[in-house]
Scaffold this motif. Structure first.
Motif, mmCIF file in Angstrom:
data_model
loop_
_atom_site.group_PDB
_atom_site.id
_atom_site.type_symbol
_atom_site.label_atom_id
_atom_site.label_comp_id
_atom_site.label_asym_id
_atom_site.label_seq_id
_atom_site.Cartn_x
_atom_site.Cartn_y
_atom_site.Cartn_z
ATOM 1 N N LYS A 146 0.816 -1.210 0.000
ATOM 2 C CA LYS A 146 0.000 0.000 0.000
ATOM 3 C C LYS A 146 0.856 1.269 0.000
ATOM 4 O O LYS A 146 0.534 2.241 -0.670
ATOM 5 N N ARG A 147 1.929 1.241 0.772
ATOM 6 C CA ARG A 147 2.814 2.415 0.866
ATOM 7 C C ARG A 147 4.277 1.963 0.870
ATOM 8 O O ARG A 147 4.982 2.127 1.877
ATOM 9 N N PRO A 148 4.755 1.407 -0.211
ATOM 10 C CA PRO A 148 6.147 0.932 -0.227
ATOM 11 C C PRO A 148 7.134 2.081 -0.097
ATOM 12 O O PRO A 148 6.910 3.162 -0.650
ATOM 13 N N ASP A 149 8.195 1.827 0.632
ATOM 14 C CA ASP A 149 9.213 2.863 0.838
ATOM 15 C C ASP A 149 10.587 2.203 0.791
ATOM 16 O O ASP A 149 11.147 1.804 1.817
ATOM 17 N N PHE A 150 11.118 2.071 -0.397
ATOM 18 C CA PHE A 150 12.377 1.363 -0.633
ATOM 19 C C PHE A 150 13.519 1.968 0.164
ATOM 20 O O PHE A 150 14.254 1.262 0.868
ATOM 21 N N MET A 151 13.686 3.280 0.077
ATOM 22 C CA MET A 151 14.838 3.914 0.714
ATOM 23 C C MET A 151 14.744 3.888 2.238
ATOM 24 O O MET A 151 15.756 3.756 2.932
ATOM 25 N N ALA A 152 13.534 3.976 2.780
ATOM 26 C CA ALA A 152 13.392 3.902 4.235
ATOM 27 C C ALA A 152 13.848 2.539 4.738
ATOM 28 O O ALA A 152 14.529 2.438 5.775
ATOM 29 N N ALA A 153 13.489 1.488 3.993
ATOM 30 C CA ALA A 153 13.909 0.140 4.381
ATOM 31 C C ALA A 153 15.417 -0.002 4.306
ATOM 32 O O ALA A 153 16.048 -0.566 5.214
ATOM 33 N N VAL A 154 16.010 0.496 3.237
ATOM 34 C CA VAL A 154 17.460 0.382 3.061
ATOM 35 C C VAL A 154 18.205 1.168 4.137
ATOM 36 O O VAL A 154 19.172 0.674 4.735
ATOM 37 N N HIS A 155 17.782 2.373 4.406
ATOM 38 C CA HIS A 155 18.465 3.188 5.417
ATOM 39 C C HIS A 155 18.399 2.545 6.801
ATOM 40 O O HIS A 155 19.348 2.654 7.588
ATOM 41 N N ASP A 156 17.304 1.853 7.100
ATOM 42 C CA ASP A 156 17.190 1.199 8.406
ATOM 43 C C ASP A 156 18.075 -0.032 8.522
ATOM 44 O O ASP A 156 18.249 -0.562 9.626
#
Length: 451
Positions: free
Chosen positions: A274-284
């Motif tokens: 619904k709200r994918p966030d590729f960069m947020a996942a990578v940064h974490d």
């Protein structure tokens, strides 16, 4: 024996028949072709050549039928052949000598698959009444980053079916493929609450892979999920982050990062996020990101205990001699294909706080060489090794330990166990390490503990 394995056995039997009958018939035809013109044996060439040609035609026809029945059957039913061996078979099929070598490889691979799967079925039947994985609380499998829980391609490979076959009740996280740890944690908390309220199970035993372990730690510490969690086992989770990820984010141009992010988010949206966030996942997943998350989670004592367990001999170590899976030291031995337990010193957290009363433990593994990992892990392994040392193709050993016990899966030989191997992503039977049986051991240990 399942229908698939019966079909595999039939197919490989046909290929063995083809191999030996072709060899015998070929030698006989070659000898007669050489002796009839020279010494008129078994008959003179002038009298025997029509029969010889007829025999050749019959041999070619029969052997072709036997071969194609066998090869089509194993190509359609074998899991262990994989894409690589199938391609080798197709490419070498028209090359003399090479085709025989490829055929022997196919026969050997499928024969071992039939043997291994038949032994596993026999084991499961022998312990069916014991229901070794029938835990008090159901099992929740939490996937890592860039995957979703789908029926078409199960993230956990053959593991869930094996657990259910041995009595476990299995649920899935069903969260988005890419999001920040905080967002994934909120999704998982809602999912766990829904499972508990719908089924009345009270709590769940969580097994979380990769980033899923970070998501669950955050869910317990910051989102209130702990009241519904009996145990948390993290599998190859980067609790301290990945130095390799820091390097990539530092050196890849921002414009390229944004293009990759846009492409991934668009694809993930079409697949159900619904709200994918590729960069947020990578940064974490970076070391800096995990340092921030660890401070927010506030379970430094569990990270310290995991590190002490890994360095002080408390951790179980799985070696891979033959088909045995052995965890020496304080762990229960799993001889052959039998299920065993985790380190007996793993007990519920005595400290106050959100992890109080929750059994916390971790697992990590090492890939021995880049060449033994499948793409893209064969590419990333040497890079991660350069930055962080021994690793599973993505995460290095220092980042794995967390909780009261830590189990290190150490390869005995050249194969090793990759990040993907730990979830049976490729459905590969690894010599000496039965990943399905390893999870049976994990869950059987939860049952023995009353969880």
């Amino acid at each position: 024996m399942t229908g698939r394995i019966r079909a595999c056995r039939f197919g490989v039997t046909m290929l063995r028949i083809f191999w030996w009958t072709t060899l015998v018939a070929g030698v006989a035809l070659a000898v007669s072709l050489a002796t009839m013109p020279t010494i008129s044996w078994p008959v003179p060439w002038a009298d025997g050549w029509p029969a010889w040609l007829a025999a050749l035609g019959v041999v070619v026809l029969i052997e072709s039928v036997v071969f194609w029945i066998g090869i089509i059957t194993v190509y359609l039913t074998s899991v262990q052949l994989g894409l690589k061996i199938r391609v080798i078979g197709v490419l070498c099929g028209w090359i003399p000598i090479a085709n025989l070598i490829a055929l022997r490889l196919i026969i050997r691979t499928v024969t071992e698959e039939v043997r291994f799967e038949s032994a596993k079925e026999t084991l499961d039947r022998s312990r069916a009444a014991a229901r070794v994985c029938a835990t008090r609380y159901p099992v929740l499998l939490v996937h890592g980053v860039f995957f979703r829980d789908t029926k078409a391609l199960n993230y956990w490979g053959r593991v869930p079916a094996e657990l259910e076959r041995n009595g476990a009740v299995v649920h899935y996280g069903e969260h988005q493929s890419a999001a920040s740890v905080a967002d994934s944690a909120r999704e998982l908390t809602a999912r766990i609450r829904a499972i508990v309220e719908t089924t009345g199970c009270g709590k769940v035993n969580v097994i979380a892979h990769s980033k899923g372990g970070l998501d669950m730690r955050y869910a317990i510490a910051r989102c209130g999920a702990g009241r519904w969690v009996a145990s948390l086992t993290t599998i190859n989770t980067p609790h301290l982050g990945c130095g390799f990820a820091d390097y990539l984010l530092t050196n890849i141009p921002m414009a390229v990062q944004r293009r990759v992010e846009a492409a991934y988010n668009a694809a993930a949206s079409h697949l159900g996020d619904k709200r994918p966030d590729f960069m947020a996942a990578v940064h974490d997943l970076t070391q800096a990101g995990c340092a921030r998350l660890n401070a927010q989670i506030g379970d430094a004592a569990l990270l310290e205990r995991g590190a002490r367990a890994a360095s002080g001999g408390v951790a179980g170590t799985v070696t891979m001699p033959g088909n045995a899976v052995t965890m020496p030291g304080n762990a229960v031995t799993m001889p052959g294909n039998a299920a065993g337990g985790m380190a007996e010193r793993a007990t519920a957290v005595p400290d106050p706080g959100p992890f109080a009363g929750i059994l916390c433990r971790s697992v990590g593994s090492r890939l021995a060489h880049a060449t033994t990992g499948k793409f893209p892990l064969n590419f990333t392994y040497p890079l991660v090794k350069w930055f962080d040392g021994p690793n599973d193709g993505l995460v290095a050993r220092p980042s794995f330990p967390w909780g009261e016990s830590f189990t290190w899966l150490e390869p005995n030989g050249v194969r090793g166990i990759s990040h993907a191997d730990m979830i049976d992503l490729n459905r590969e039977n690894i010599p000496g390490f039965d990943v399905r049986e390893f999870y049976v051991g994990l869950v059987a240990d939860l049952k023995r503990r009353g969880l």
